[in-house]
Design an enzyme around this catalytic site. Structure first.
Site, PDB file in Angstrom:
ATOM      1  N   GLU A   1       0.992  -1.274   0.017  1.00  0.00           N
ATOM      2  CA  GLU A   1       0.090   0.019   0.061  1.00  0.00           C
ATOM      3  C   GLU A   1       0.945   1.497   0.130  1.00  0.00           C
ATOM      4  O   GLU A   1       0.242   2.244  -0.401  1.00  0.00           O
ATOM      5  CB  GLU A   1      -0.806   0.064   1.171  1.00  0.00           C
ATOM      6  CG  GLU A   1      -1.887  -1.112   1.150  1.00  0.00           C
ATOM      7  CD  GLU A   1      -3.009  -1.070   2.257  1.00  0.00           C
ATOM      8  OE1 GLU A   1      -2.627  -0.666   3.318  1.00  0.00           O
ATOM      9  OE2 GLU A   1      -4.103  -1.426   2.055  1.00  0.00           O
TER      10      GLU A   1
ATOM     11  N   GLU B   1       7.202 -21.823   7.769  1.00  0.00           N
ATOM     12  CA  GLU B   1       7.632 -21.046   8.886  1.00  0.00           C
ATOM     13  C   GLU B   1       8.935 -21.548   9.603  1.00  0.00           C
ATOM     14  O   GLU B   1       9.551 -20.976  10.624  1.00  0.00           O
ATOM     15  CB  GLU B   1       6.602 -20.699   9.782  1.00  0.00           C
ATOM     16  CG  GLU B   1       6.193 -21.771  10.681  1.00  0.00           C
ATOM     17  CD  GLU B   1       5.051 -21.139  11.598  1.00  0.00           C
ATOM     18  OE1 GLU B   1       5.481 -21.077  12.718  1.00  0.00           O
ATOM     19  OE2 GLU B   1       4.036 -20.877  11.211  1.00  0.00           O
TER      20      GLU B   1
END
Length: 312
Positions: free
Chosen positions: A96, A127
């Site tokens: 953004e 992960e």
């Protein structure tokens, strides 16, 4: 000389269980017996915990903003490393910034365990790869800032990234909800968000993620303010890539310079659509070439360009 990271003794399963996010919240033990409105009220009440947790660490975060701003103006970059929800929040924040602040690609970069596919589909075992985290952080240097995002504070992918970043001389930041995070020794700045147990035990997409998102939004917006990507409280670096944003640039120029719509459109046209340039021409009474020169010499800061025009 690069700082050598300490050895981390994870004992991974035990670390997960010790995190406050894995404990049970007493207030929600009857969760499945509550009517929907009470479930929502309980979650809403607990969300306030996330806001308070962020308020408690703002001085720490401000120090990171100031450090990052100095490095950013020297050409440094910011990197987010996370897995699962944490990784997705990093991707969202970084993405953004490009249209909102006309940020060049590669200045704030998000890395998620499992790669781009993990943005929309869980890649749960990714992960656990310390090596993947180290690979993701390859290429960082002393002018860079690396954020490790891990609610538990124990994620191996994040640990690998922070270790590699620290070895390269980057400033490392850990954002977690665990005061006993095993990755804390890898962080130059250890930000602990005291969000406690989740309404749904272990579901860190709730309070922990809410607090983490507030940290990222706060950090990146304050960073953009510090490096001159705003003026007043106006989004003067916005890229007008669609009709909505083209209208917004006109409205911003009207607000900034007290112009009517026709005059604002004319100023923007003269400046080839460059909003900052148009603002400086209007407020400093200079031509487009001079406005560009003033902005270029001051990292694009409208405030500094106007001050220079006034001094000159």
């Amino acid at each position: 000389m690069p700082t050598q990271p300490p050895t981390i003794d994870r004992q991974h399963d035990g670390d997960r269980l010790s995190s406050p996010t894995e404990q049970r919240l007493a207030a929600s033990t009857e969760l499945d017996a509550l009517p929907s409105v009470e479930v929502l009220r309980l979650m809403n009440a607990e969300d306030r915990v996330a806001v308070d947790a962020v308020a408690a660490i703002l001085p720490q975060l401000a120090d990171v903003v100031d450090l990052a701003a100095d490095r950013f103006l020297r050409g440094g970059t910011v990197h987010y490393f996370g897995a699962g929800t944490s990784g997705r929040l990093g991707v969202l924040d970084a993405a953004e910034l490009l249209p909102t602040f006309n940020l060049e690609a590669g200045r704030v970069v998000a890395h998620i365990a499992g790669g781009p596919a993990a943005i929309v589909k869980a890649v749960e075992d990714a992960e656990d790869s310390d090596a993947e985290g180290r690979a993701a952080a390859a290429g960082l240097g002393p002018d860079d800032v690396a954020f490790g995002l891990a609610a538990s504070g124990n994620t191996p992918y994040v640990g690998g990234a922070l270790a590699a970043a620290r070895e390269a001389g980057a400033h490392t930041v850990l954002v977690s909800s665990n005061p006993r995070a095993t990755l804390a020794p890898l962080a130059d700045t250890n930000i602990v968000l005291e969000t406690g147990p989740e309404v749904l035990t272990g579901s860190t997409r709730l309070k922990a993620a809410t607090a983490e998102k507030l940290v990222l939004n706060g950090f990146s917006t304050a960073l953009m303010v510090a490096v001159g990507r705003t003026w007043s409280n106006l989004m003067v670096s916005v890229v007008a890539t669609n009709e909505k944003l083209r209208h917004r640039t006109v409205r911003i120029l009207q607000e900034a310079a007290g112009l009517d719509e026709a005059a604002a459109r004319a100023r923007l046209a003269d400046a080839d659509g460059e909003l900052k340039t148009a603002i400086v021409t209007a407020l400093a009474g200079v031509d487009v070439a001079e406005a560009r020169r003033l902005l270029a010499g001051r990292h694009g800061s409208v405030r500094d360009a106007l001050a220079a025009a006034s001094d000159g």
